[in-house]
Design an enzyme around this catalytic site. Structure first.
Site, PDB file in Angstrom:
ATOM      1  N   PHE A  21      23.532  27.310  78.097  1.00 56.95           N
ATOM      2  CA  PHE A  21      23.406  28.768  78.028  1.00 56.95           C
ATOM      3  C   PHE A  21      22.732  29.297  79.291  1.00 56.95           C
ATOM      4  O   PHE A  21      21.794  28.674  79.798  1.00 56.95           O
ATOM      5  CB  PHE A  21      22.575  29.154  76.801  1.00 56.95           C
ATOM      6  CG  PHE A  21      23.376  29.817  75.723  1.00 56.95           C
ATOM      7  CD1 PHE A  21      24.183  29.065  74.888  1.00 56.95           C
ATOM      8  CD2 PHE A  21      23.335  31.188  75.553  1.00 56.95           C
ATOM      9  CE1 PHE A  21      24.951  29.676  73.896  1.00 56.95           C
ATOM     10  CE2 PHE A  21      24.090  31.804  74.560  1.00 56.95           C
ATOM     11  CZ  PHE A  21      24.895  31.051  73.736  1.00 56.95           C
ATOM     12  N   HIS A  51      19.832  22.060  73.102  1.00 58.05           N
ATOM     13  CA  HIS A  51      21.137  22.648  72.771  1.00 58.05           C
ATOM     14  C   HIS A  51      22.130  22.198  73.837  1.00 58.05           C
ATOM     15  O   HIS A  51      22.620  22.992  74.641  1.00 58.05           O
ATOM     16  CB  HIS A  51      21.038  24.163  72.673  1.00 58.05           C
ATOM     17  CG  HIS A  51      20.056  24.606  71.629  1.00 58.05           C
ATOM     18  ND1 HIS A  51      20.442  25.047  70.381  1.00 58.05           N
ATOM     19  CD2 HIS A  51      18.702  24.615  71.638  1.00 58.05           C
ATOM     20  CE1 HIS A  51      19.359  25.330  69.659  1.00 58.05           C
ATOM     21  NE2 HIS A  51      18.292  25.074  70.411  1.00 58.05           N
ATOM     22  N   HIS A  55      25.697  19.445  69.586  1.00 59.51           N
ATOM     23  CA  HIS A  55      24.325  19.449  69.091  1.00 59.51           C
ATOM     24  C   HIS A  55      24.243  20.125  67.726  1.00 59.51           C
ATOM     25  O   HIS A  55      25.105  20.923  67.357  1.00 59.51           O
ATOM     26  CB  HIS A  55      23.377  20.137  70.081  1.00 59.51           C
ATOM     27  CG  HIS A  55      23.590  21.615  70.205  1.00 59.51           C
ATOM     28  ND1 HIS A  55      24.538  22.168  71.034  1.00 59.51           N
ATOM     29  CD2 HIS A  55      22.990  22.663  69.592  1.00 59.51           C
ATOM     30  CE1 HIS A  55      24.509  23.484  70.929  1.00 59.51           C
ATOM     31  NE2 HIS A  55      23.575  23.821  70.054  1.00 59.51           N
ATOM     32  N   ASP A  57      21.916  22.611  65.454  1.00 61.19           N
ATOM     33  CA  ASP A  57      20.820  23.584  65.438  1.00 61.19           C
ATOM     34  C   ASP A  57      19.947  23.335  64.203  1.00 61.19           C
ATOM     35  O   ASP A  57      20.471  23.070  63.122  1.00 61.19           O
ATOM     36  CB  ASP A  57      21.372  25.014  65.311  1.00 61.19           C
ATOM     37  CG  ASP A  57      21.775  25.623  66.633  1.00 61.19           C
ATOM     38  OD1 ASP A  57      21.696  24.949  67.675  1.00 61.19           O
ATOM     39  OD2 ASP A  57      22.194  26.801  66.610  1.00 61.19           O
ATOM     40  N   HIS A  61      15.293  27.298  64.650  1.00 60.87           N
ATOM     41  CA  HIS A  61      15.827  27.904  65.872  1.00 60.87           C
ATOM     42  C   HIS A  61      16.125  29.392  65.658  1.00 60.87           C
ATOM     43  O   HIS A  61      15.969  30.203  66.564  1.00 60.87           O
ATOM     44  CB  HIS A  61      17.100  27.157  66.283  1.00 60.87           C
ATOM     45  CG  HIS A  61      17.824  27.730  67.458  1.00 60.87           C
ATOM     46  ND1 HIS A  61      17.218  27.974  68.672  1.00 60.87           N
ATOM     47  CD2 HIS A  61      19.127  28.103  67.606  1.00 60.87           C
ATOM     48  CE1 HIS A  61      18.123  28.481  69.512  1.00 60.87           C
ATOM     49  NE2 HIS A  61      19.261  28.574  68.899  1.00 60.87           N
ATOM     50  N   HIS A 163      24.253  33.150  62.686  1.00 53.49           N
ATOM     51  CA  HIS A 163      23.116  32.253  62.415  1.00 53.49           C
ATOM     52  C   HIS A 163      22.331  32.737  61.184  1.00 53.49           C
ATOM     53  O   HIS A 163      21.873  31.926  60.380  1.00 53.49           O
ATOM     54  CB  HIS A 163      22.177  32.173  63.631  1.00 53.49           C
ATOM     55  CG  HIS A 163      22.680  31.313  64.751  1.00 53.49           C
ATOM     56  ND1 HIS A 163      23.586  31.762  65.678  1.00 53.49           N
ATOM     57  CD2 HIS A 163      22.402  30.033  65.095  1.00 53.49           C
ATOM     58  CE1 HIS A 163      23.840  30.794  66.557  1.00 53.49           C
ATOM     59  NE2 HIS A 163      23.141  29.729  66.225  1.00 53.49           N
ATOM     60  N   GLU A 175      27.409  22.661  67.088  1.00 52.70           N
ATOM     61  CA  GLU A 175      28.011  23.463  68.157  1.00 52.70           C
ATOM     62  C   GLU A 175      28.386  22.545  69.323  1.00 52.70           C
ATOM     63  O   GLU A 175      27.875  21.436  69.438  1.00 52.70           O
ATOM     64  CB  GLU A 175      27.020  24.541  68.623  1.00 52.70           C
ATOM     65  CG  GLU A 175      26.740  25.585  67.547  1.00 52.70           C
ATOM     66  CD  GLU A 175      25.490  26.425  67.810  1.00 52.70           C
ATOM     67  OE1 GLU A 175      25.428  27.549  67.312  1.00 52.70           O
ATOM     68  OE2 GLU A 175      24.551  25.938  68.495  1.00 52.70           O
TER      69      GLU A 175
HETATM   70 ZN   LIG Z   1      22.416  25.632  69.427  1.00 49.90          ZN
END
Ligand SMILES: [Zn+2]
Length: 218
Positions: A21, A51, A55, A57, A61, A163, A175
């Site tokens: 990200f 992440h 991965h 979550d 998170h 989420h 993800e």
């Molecule tokens: Zn994530």
């Protein structure tokens, strides 16, 4: 992505080239001992966002005070899984209308969107999920949702609606999967997160077995 007769490896290769990200900490590995330089062993350490690539979550998170990845029930991350093609465009959230048959056939559903085609070349307009689809799957017994993009919410989402829906039903998320070689259908998923204390996520080595009875023959 490698394919053998018995399973699909749906884990992107972890390297410093793997996209993360914007603003997050990319993967790097440093070598502290190296036989090429006269040391007796090869020894290295890594720095990375959790992440990273494929991965899981953890609830903490996206929900303050919720459980960390080490506290999650591993049964979420192994068992019957369905790979579903979503006919969705870049930047869209997947809804029921993007699915040929929206009735889940397994308690884990992995969405193949093709909207994040190269994990080493980040694109911001990947597909994500609608909260309505998450609710639809949750009430039908689905306990894990996976996707072949970096997030189940759009990159610029502030409210993280998908989420939040996952948190409502205490579902698990995977993800960053690589589903490019995997046909739609039913498989056995194994994608265990590391037991990282207090952590908000963990990279996983994710595989899909074509036939779970394979395990009893190993
Ligand atoms: Zn994530």
């Amino acid at each position: 992505m490698s394919v053998t007769k018995d399973y699909f490896d749906i884990t992107p290769l972890v390297s410093r080239r793997l996209g993360v990200f914007p603003g997050d900490v990319a993967f790097s590995r440093s070598v502290s001992l190296d036989p090429a330089k006269g040391d007796n062993i090869l020894l290295s350490s890594v720095t990375t966002t959790l992440h990273l690539g494929a991965h899981a979550d953890a609830p903490n998170h996206y929900h303050h005070g919720a459980s960390a990845i080490a506290e999650r029930d591993l049964a979420l991350y192994m068992g019957r899984a369905q790979v579903l093609q979503a006919s969705v465009g870049r930047g869209e959230r997947i809804g029921l209308r993007h699915l040929r048959d929206p009735e889940p056939k397994a308690p884990r559903v992995l969405f193949r969107t093709g909207t994040f085609p190269d994990p080493e070349s980040w694109n911001s307009d990947f597909a994500s999920l609608t909260p309505e689809l998450i609710t639809h799957l949750a009430v039908r017994g689905v306990k894990l949702i996976g996707i072949d993009t970096p997030s189940i919410d759009p990159e610029d989402s502030r409210h993280l609606e998908a989420h939040a829906a996952i948190a409502t039903y205490d579902m698990a998320i995977l993800e960053g999967l690589d589903l490019t070689q995997v046909p739609e259908g039913l498989y056995t998923l194994i994608a265990l997160p590391l037991r990282l204390e207090e952590a908000d996520a963990s990279p996983v080595r994710a595989i899909l077995l074509r036939d779970a009875t394979l395990l009893s023959k190993l």
